[in-house]
Design a protein around this motif. Structure first.
Motif, PDB file in Angstrom:
ATOM      1  N   ARG A  68       0.755  -1.092   0.089  1.00 49.85           N
ATOM      2  CA  ARG A  68       0.075  -0.143   0.037  1.00 49.85           C
ATOM      3  C   ARG A  68       1.027   1.210  -0.065  1.00 49.85           C
ATOM      4  NH1 ARG A  68      -1.166   3.615   3.562  1.00 49.85           N
ATOM      5  NH2 ARG A  68      -0.332   2.216   5.293  1.00 49.85           N
ATOM      6  N   ILE A  69       1.771   1.292   0.730  1.00 55.51           N
ATOM      7  CA  ILE A  69       2.742   2.506   0.825  1.00 55.51           C
ATOM      8  C   ILE A  69       3.652   2.709  -0.429  1.00 55.51           C
ATOM      9  CG2 ILE A  69       4.926   3.525   2.207  1.00 55.51           C
ATOM     10  CD1 ILE A  69       3.865   1.747   4.515  1.00 55.51           C
ATOM     11  N   GLU A  70       3.976   1.540  -1.053  1.00 52.51           N
ATOM     12  CA  GLU A  70       4.822   1.642  -2.322  1.00 52.51           C
ATOM     13  C   GLU A  70       3.894   2.396  -3.315  1.00 52.51           C
ATOM     14  OE1 GLU A  70       6.309  -2.049  -3.552  1.00 52.51           O
ATOM     15  OE2 GLU A  70       7.766  -2.105  -1.920  1.00 52.51           O
ATOM     16  N   ARG A  71       2.670   1.934  -3.432  1.00 52.76           N
ATOM     17  CA  ARG A  71       1.437   2.543  -4.383  1.00 52.76           C
ATOM     18  C   ARG A  71       1.283   3.889  -4.097  1.00 52.76           C
ATOM     19  NH1 ARG A  71      -3.341  -1.845  -5.501  1.00 52.76           N
ATOM     20  NH2 ARG A  71      -3.840   0.116  -6.136  1.00 52.76           N
ATOM     21  N   ARG A  72       1.088   4.192  -2.644  1.00 55.79           N
ATOM     22  CA  ARG A  72       0.926   5.479  -2.370  1.00 55.79           C
ATOM     23  C   ARG A  72       1.968   6.567  -2.943  1.00 55.79           C
ATOM     24  NH1 ARG A  72       1.226   8.142   3.828  1.00 55.79           N
ATOM     25  NH2 ARG A  72       1.083  10.347   3.094  1.00 55.79           N
ATOM     26  N   LEU A  73       3.284   6.025  -2.966  1.00 62.01           N
ATOM     27  CA  LEU A  73       4.297   6.637  -3.387  1.00 62.01           C
ATOM     28  C   LEU A  73       4.342   6.980  -4.811  1.00 62.01           C
ATOM     29  CD1 LEU A  73       6.981   5.154  -0.950  1.00 62.01           C
ATOM     30  CD2 LEU A  73       6.929   7.524  -1.568  1.00 62.01           C
ATOM     31  N   LEU A  74       3.902   5.843  -5.726  1.00 59.56           N
ATOM     32  CA  LEU A  74       3.810   5.794  -7.011  1.00 59.56           C
ATOM     33  C   LEU A  74       2.831   6.698  -7.567  1.00 59.56           C
ATOM     34  CD1 LEU A  74       4.823   2.248  -8.009  1.00 59.56           C
ATOM     35  CD2 LEU A  74       6.166   4.414  -8.217  1.00 59.56           C
ATOM     36  N   ASP A  75       1.694   6.557  -6.845  1.00 58.18           N
ATOM     37  CA  ASP A  75       0.433   7.422  -7.190  1.00 58.18           C
ATOM     38  C   ASP A  75       0.943   8.899  -7.108  1.00 58.18           C
ATOM     39  OD1 ASP A  75      -1.216   5.429  -7.521  1.00 58.18           O
ATOM     40  OD2 ASP A  75      -1.875   5.419  -5.424  1.00 58.18           O
ATOM     41  N   GLY A  76       1.564   9.374  -6.205  1.00 60.06           N
ATOM     42  CA  GLY A  76       2.149  10.761  -5.581  1.00 60.06           C
ATOM     43  C   GLY A  76       3.245  11.106  -7.005  1.00 60.06           C
ATOM     44  N   LEU A  77       3.741  10.079  -7.857  1.00 62.12           N
ATOM     45  CA  LEU A  77       4.655  10.525  -9.022  1.00 62.12           C
ATOM     46  C   LEU A  77       3.761  10.498 -10.088  1.00 62.12           C
ATOM     47  CD1 LEU A  77       7.927   8.597  -8.034  1.00 62.12           C
ATOM     48  CD2 LEU A  77       7.290  10.725  -7.423  1.00 62.12           C
ATOM     49  N   GLU A  78       2.377  10.019 -10.026  1.00 59.60           N
ATOM     50  CA  GLU A  78       1.517  10.150 -11.076  1.00 59.60           C
ATOM     51  C   GLU A  78       2.080   9.515 -12.195  1.00 59.60           C
ATOM     52  OE1 GLU A  78       0.475  14.242 -11.490  1.00 59.60           O
ATOM     53  OE2 GLU A  78       0.732  14.737  -9.592  1.00 59.60           O
ATOM     54  N   LEU A  79       2.575   8.259 -11.835  1.00 57.37           N
ATOM     55  CA  LEU A  79       3.090   7.459 -13.194  1.00 57.37           C
ATOM     56  C   LEU A  79       2.173   6.212 -13.454  1.00 57.37           C
ATOM     57  CD1 LEU A  79       6.890   6.780 -11.871  1.00 57.37           C
ATOM     58  CD2 LEU A  79       5.971   8.252 -13.784  1.00 57.37           C
ATOM     59  N   PRO A  80       2.138   5.918 -14.636  1.00 61.47           N
ATOM     60  CA  PRO A  80       1.019   4.594 -14.718  1.00 61.47           C
ATOM     61  C   PRO A  80       1.892   3.333 -14.442  1.00 61.47           C
ATOM     62  CG  PRO A  80       1.661   5.854 -16.895  1.00 61.47           C
ATOM     63  CD  PRO A  80       2.330   6.411 -15.761  1.00 61.47           C
ATOM     64  N   TYR A  81       1.365   2.727 -13.562  1.00 63.35           N
ATOM     65  CA  TYR A  81       2.128   1.394 -13.344  1.00 63.35           C
ATOM     66  C   TYR A  81       1.155   0.080 -13.124  1.00 63.35           C
ATOM     67  CZ  TYR A  81       0.264   2.334  -8.333  1.00 63.35           C
ATOM     68  OH  TYR A  81      -0.360   2.440  -7.359  1.00 63.35           O
ATOM     69  N   ARG A  82       1.741  -1.157 -12.798  1.00 57.71           N
ATOM     70  CA  ARG A  82       1.009  -2.241 -12.445  1.00 57.71           C
ATOM     71  C   ARG A  82       1.592  -2.858 -11.488  1.00 57.71           C
ATOM     72  NH1 ARG A  82       2.575  -6.437 -17.607  1.00 57.71           N
ATOM     73  NH2 ARG A  82       4.762  -6.788 -16.759  1.00 57.71           N
ATOM     74  N   VAL A  83       0.541  -3.791 -10.576  1.00 63.13           N
ATOM     75  CA  VAL A  83       1.204  -4.342  -9.521  1.00 63.13           C
ATOM     76  C   VAL A  83       1.339  -5.769  -9.913  1.00 63.13           C
ATOM     77  CG1 VAL A  83       0.986  -5.087  -7.034  1.00 63.13           C
ATOM     78  CG2 VAL A  83       0.411  -2.733  -7.879  1.00 63.13           C
ATOM     79  N   ILE A  84       2.358  -6.623  -9.918  1.00 55.63           N
ATOM     80  CA  ILE A  84       2.465  -8.260 -10.037  1.00 55.63           C
ATOM     81  C   ILE A  84       2.955  -8.815  -8.743  1.00 55.63           C
ATOM     82  CG2 ILE A  84       3.030  -7.517 -12.434  1.00 55.63           C
ATOM     83  CD1 ILE A  84       5.856  -8.757 -11.867  1.00 55.63           C
ATOM     84  N   ASP A  85       2.238 -10.100  -9.035  1.00 57.55           N
ATOM     85  CA  ASP A  85       2.511 -11.046  -7.955  1.00 57.55           C
ATOM     86  C   ASP A  85       3.495 -12.005  -8.381  1.00 57.55           C
ATOM     87  OD1 ASP A  85       2.287 -12.946  -5.952  1.00 57.55           O
ATOM     88  OD2 ASP A  85       0.001 -13.289  -6.110  1.00 57.55           O
ATOM     89  N   VAL A  86       4.710 -11.846  -7.984  1.00 55.17           N
ATOM     90  CA  VAL A  86       6.015 -12.580  -8.859  1.00 55.17           C
ATOM     91  C   VAL A  86       5.726 -14.124  -8.589  1.00 55.17           C
ATOM     92  CG1 VAL A  86       8.148 -12.894  -8.558  1.00 55.17           C
ATOM     93  CG2 VAL A  86       7.493 -10.601  -8.215  1.00 55.17           C
ATOM     94  N   ALA A  87       6.065 -14.742  -9.768  1.00 51.40           N
ATOM     95  CA  ALA A  87       5.985 -16.202  -9.728  1.00 51.40           C
ATOM     96  C   ALA A  87       6.929 -16.893  -8.941  1.00 51.40           C
ATOM     97  CB  ALA A  87       6.012 -16.710 -11.011  1.00 51.40           C
ATOM     98  N   ALA A  88       6.498 -18.103  -8.319  1.00 54.36           N
ATOM     99  CA  ALA A  88       7.438 -18.901  -7.172  1.00 54.36           C
ATOM    100  C   ALA A  88       8.996 -19.020  -7.859  1.00 54.36           C
ATOM    101  CB  ALA A  88       6.711 -20.222  -7.001  1.00 54.36           C
ATOM    102  N   GLY A  89       9.283 -19.160  -8.962  1.00 56.90           N
ATOM    103  CA  GLY A  89      10.378 -19.570  -9.566  1.00 56.90           C
ATOM    104  C   GLY A  89      11.381 -18.406  -9.546  1.00 56.90           C
ATOM    105  N   ASP A  90      10.792 -17.201  -9.478  1.00 58.87           N
ATOM    106  CA  ASP A  90      11.431 -15.706  -9.673  1.00 58.87           C
ATOM    107  C   ASP A  90      11.546 -15.195  -8.376  1.00 58.87           C
ATOM    108  OD1 ASP A  90      12.713 -14.010 -11.212  1.00 58.87           O
ATOM    109  OD2 ASP A  90      11.119 -12.690 -11.742  1.00 58.87           O
ATOM    110  N   LEU A  91      11.487 -15.848  -7.334  1.00 58.39           N
ATOM    111  CA  LEU A  91      11.348 -15.147  -5.921  1.00 58.39           C
ATOM    112  C   LEU A  91      12.515 -15.047  -5.412  1.00 58.39           C
ATOM    113  CD1 LEU A  91       8.264 -17.023  -4.113  1.00 58.39           C
ATOM    114  CD2 LEU A  91       8.327 -14.506  -4.816  1.00 58.39           C
ATOM    115  N   GLY A  92      13.399 -15.869  -5.723  1.00 57.50           N
ATOM    116  CA  GLY A  92      14.709 -15.750  -4.482  1.00 57.50           C
ATOM    117  C   GLY A  92      14.391 -16.696  -3.395  1.00 57.50           C
ATOM    118  N   GLY A  93      15.444 -17.290  -2.815  1.00 58.23           N
ATOM    119  CA  GLY A  93      15.334 -18.185  -1.838  1.00 58.23           C
ATOM    120  C   GLY A  93      14.772 -17.646  -0.592  1.00 58.23           C
ATOM    121  N   SER A  94      14.825 -16.567  -0.129  1.00 59.56           N
ATOM    122  CA  SER A  94      14.172 -15.889   1.107  1.00 59.56           C
ATOM    123  C   SER A  94      12.788 -15.753   1.337  1.00 59.56           C
ATOM    124  CB  SER A  94      15.073 -14.877   1.483  1.00 59.56           C
ATOM    125  OG  SER A  94      16.337 -14.870   1.891  1.00 59.56           O
ATOM    126  N   ALA A  95      12.194 -15.152   0.001  1.00 63.52           N
ATOM    127  CA  ALA A  95      11.052 -14.945  -0.237  1.00 63.52           C
ATOM    128  C   ALA A  95      10.154 -15.695  -0.082  1.00 63.52           C
ATOM    129  CB  ALA A  95      10.859 -13.853  -1.319  1.00 63.52           C
TER     130      ALA A  95
END
Length: 436
Positions: free
Chosen positions: A316-343
């Motif tokens: 939510r906070i990340e989106r708040r910041l991007l909203d403030g920059l008035e940029l078009p963006y999308r939010v993605i749910d990163v796939a399991a294989g692209d997560l890195g070991g810790s996440a």
RNA sequence: GGAGGCGUCGCCUAGUCUGGUCUAUGGCGCCCGCCUGCUAAGCGGGUUUGGGGAUAAAACCCCAUCGAGGGUUCAAAUCCCUCCGCCUCCGCCA
């Protein structure tokens, strides 16, 4: 590192997680076998050690009696001497055996530890399976802008504005280094000031952190697994951090922290260093992919139960910041294989880059559940007085370089000037950037 | 960079010279109980953190843990070596 109890009690869950990541499933059985072997070995060594200790203690007692007998002249000194010698011989024999068994137990424990460290974090239910291209788009915000003129790319714009200087960066440091100048430098500072002001508003405690860290800290956060992206200073055996997450995660290493008043939320702005080895030929133009940039990061320590909600909070906070920059963006749910070991789950926010015709990653937030805390030994004390591992989460507030790319390209105007979004104006002191 | 001192289970502290009843002392704090109209005082008990075993879960048993890691020894808080951190003084320095 994941919990061995989980592997023992629910191996199928671990296998399924490995499968979703496209990682090695057989590792689960290797871990279980090593665990069993190690436990048998420990039991054997410890019972032997207990014996040795008790015999050794009797040597002390015998010596005591002997000394007493000598002093007082009473008692059979010779017999006592013999008893003491015999006990000592037996203890010596046991000690040799113990040494052997201890070495064996240590070795097996090490093998086990190495194996279980290889297991990646358990992916949270709902994370899309598969690799880099198998992400799920959760939401698209705003529309790519329709230009009534031919948009320039960020480097052309940056050079015209006197804001970006790649040539001198290369002269001074090599490829993928740059100077930001004038409006460019001011934009970098303004973005960080903007992020910091929101961070404080959102209840984060600001920290200024080390950007050179010890091998133990670097390893604990898991960044040494991605070795090719890390700068190492040989002369001092220190690592340059690619994100202040490293220092923020290391901050409470080996501590039992108090979460009774709620999650601990920290933020830090730091220079980030990345070798970008293996990215030859990728994003070579301008400041999109560079060896050094500045980033304001968020980091949260909370109970495992709070982690999912805190992850949403970071997003939510990340989106708040991007909203403030008035940029078009999308939010993605990163796939399991692209997560890195810790996440266990990761959301990326990707902004539209007009001249690339693509959405590109600007910010990213990960829920590491207890995986990172287990490695770093960060615990909390529950109501029952028992300790347990905490959950850690991290998220980008803003970096400087990529948002500058997105701002310049998206907000450029036909006359070569760039509109400044309202939220940034107080920090930049102007509503439009014009050629210097 | 040089010289010296220090590091003990939340905090303080005894023990280190002279290795063995150290099962690490005592105090403070905290928790439980007793006493009590309430609170305090008083009295009694508990109170590092991992790991292994046992258990339905506990109780319980064992191993490790005196900054970290090695070594000597039958036996290490104690002796030796290396490293880390802190303090004091000197030098240098934004």
């Amino acid at each position: 590192m994941i919990d061995i109890l989980l592997v023992r009690e629910n191996p199928d869950l671990v296998r399924a997680s490995q499968r979703a990541r496209g990682a090695d499933e057989s590792l689960v059985d290797q871990v279980l076998a090593a665990d069993e072997k190690r436990r048998a070995s420990i039991t054997e060594f410890e019972s032997l050690r207990a014996q040795q200790k008790s015999v050794s203690k009797s040597v002390g007692a015998a010596m005591g009696k002997l000394a007493g007998a000598r002093k007082s002249g009473s008692g059979d000194v010779e017999t006592l001497q013999q008893e003491a010698d015999e006990a000592r011989t037996r203890a010596a024999e046991l000690a040799a055996k113990v040494k052997q068994r201890e070495a064996a137990a240590d070795q097996e424990d090490k093998e086990f530890a190495a194996l279980i460290r290889e297991l990646d974090n358990i992916v949270i239910d709902g994370v899309p399976a598969g690799g880099e291209d198998d992400f799920v788009t959760l939401e698209t915000v705003g529309e790519p802008r329709e230009f009534d003129f031919e948009p320039l790319d960020h480097l052309t714009l940056g050079e015209r504005l006197g804001a970006i200087d790649m040539e001198r960066g290369a002269k001074v440091s090599g490829s993928r280094f740059y100077f930001l100048k004038g409006a460019g430098a001011r934009l970098s500072n303004a973005l960080m000031a903007y992020a910091q002001s929101i961070a404080v508003e959102e209840g984060f405690t600001p920290l200024v952190v080390p950007t050179l860290v010890s091998p133990a800290t670097m390893g604990g956060t898991g960044y040494l697994d991605a070795h090719e992206d890390v700068y190492h200073l040989e002369s001092a055996d220190l690592y340059l951090t690619g994100t202040s997450e490293v220092a923020l995660a290391g901050y409470h290493t080996d501590e039992i922290i108090d979460l009774s008043a709620g999650p601990l939320r920290y933020t830090a702005t730091s220079t980030c260093y990345r070798r970008e080895a293996g990215s030859y030929g990728k994003d070579t133009r301008g400041i999109f992919r560079v060896h050094q940039f500045t980033k304001t990061e968020m980091f949260i320590y909370c109970t495992p139960e709070e982690a999912v909600a805190e992850h949403q909070n970071l997003l939510r906070i990340e989106r708040r910041l991007l909203d403030g920059l008035e940029l078009p963006y999308r939010v993605i749910d990163v796939a399991a294989g692209d997560l890195g070991g810790s996440a266990a789950r990761k959301f990326d926010c990707e902004a539209w880059v007009p001249t690339q015709g693509k959405y590109r990653e600007l910010t990213s937030t990960s829920n590491c559940t207890t995986y990172q805390a287990r490695r770093l030994n960060i615990r909390q004390r529950g109501d029952d007085g028992k300790t347990s591992f905490v959950a850690t989460l991290n998220g980008t507030m803003l970096t400087d370089t990529r948002p500058i790319v997105a701002l310049l390209e998206n907000h450029q105007q036909a006359d070569g000037s760039v509109r400044v979004p309202r939220a940034l104006q107080p920090f930049l002191g102007t509503d439009v950037i014009r050629p210097a």
